[in-house]
Write an enzyme that holds these catalytic residues in place. Structure first.
Site, PDB file in Angstrom:
ATOM      1  CD  GLU A 266      -6.014   6.829   5.326  1.00 43.78           C
ATOM      2  OE1 GLU A 266      -6.150   5.921   6.162  1.00 43.78           O
ATOM      3  OE2 GLU A 266      -5.094   6.847   4.474  1.00 43.78           O
TER       4      GLU A 266
ATOM      5  CD  GLU B 297      -2.597   1.089   2.716  1.00 43.57           C
ATOM      6  OE1 GLU B 297      -3.791   1.398   2.714  1.00 43.57           O
ATOM      7  OE2 GLU B 297      -1.968   0.742   3.757  1.00 43.57           O
TER       8      GLU B 297
END
Length: 211
Positions: free
Chosen positions: A197, A106
């Protein structure tokens, strides 16, 4: 998702292993992927054809969300964006975000952030200079955490811009090539998005992706 490991130093060897060449993928089809992980924690709206999205979240957000627009298959192509982003008092990122299938990883290229710098609590890999600023580079291992394949163990890579900004062009290849010296696969890409985020506090973002 957010990184929580303790900070540790890392010695960089003088001779790096051969770096895989970046994969260039045509984006003539335009944006074709909507990232909506827990977008219901705020007010997430988007126009995929226009390449725009907005997210507004209130203080007391109860969990982690990641929202944005991008491509079903990532690449090292440069990404140009502009945004209005406000996350004072919020643990939040404005970032290029995506996954690699194998070795599973990620990744984040953090252009701006709220009150939390992920490299403050991860393993430092040094710095890379790109697009007019130095980026702190760090990594972390996530064990038995949510991933693109369910629950798995995977590596996270972060580049965090020191001179934060909310518009510009991100030369993605510069980060991929640096990370590749530290195990990043630099191929077999899953999705890639310009994302917001957050997992605490309040904030807002309106983002346009032009390439």
């Amino acid at each position: 998702m957010k990184v929580t490991a303790a900070f540790a130093g890392l010695l960089v060897t003088a001779f790096a292993a051969p770096v895989p060449e970046p994969v260039l993928v045509s984006r003539s089809a335009g944006i074709n992927y909507v990232q909506n992980y827990n977008g219901n924690l705020g007010d997430f709206t988007y126009d995929e054809s226009a390449g725009t999205f907005s997210m507004y979240w209130e203080d007391g957000v109860s969990s982690d969300f990641v929202v944005g627009l991008g491509w079903t298959t990532g690449s090292s192509n440069a990404i140009t964006y502009s945004a209005e982003y406000s996350a004072s008092g919020s643990s939040s990122y404005l970032a290029v975000y995506g996954w690699v299938n194998y070795p599973q990883a990620e990744y984040y290229i953090v252009e701006d952030y709220g009150d939390y710098n992920p490299c403050s609590s991860a393993t430092s890999l040094g710095t890379v200079y790109s697009d007019g600023s130095t980026y702190q580079v760090c990594t972390d291992t996530r064990t038995n955490e949510p991933s693109i394949t369910g629950t798995s163990t995977f590596t996270q890579y972060f580049s965090v811009r020191e001179s934060t900004r909310t518009s510009g062009t991100v030369t993605v290849a510069n980060h991929f090539n640096f990370w590749a010296q530290h195990g990043f696969g630099n191929s077999d890409f899953n999705y890639q998005v310009m994302a917001v985020e957050a997992w605490s506090g309040a904030g807002s973002a309106s983002v346009t992706i032009s390439s």
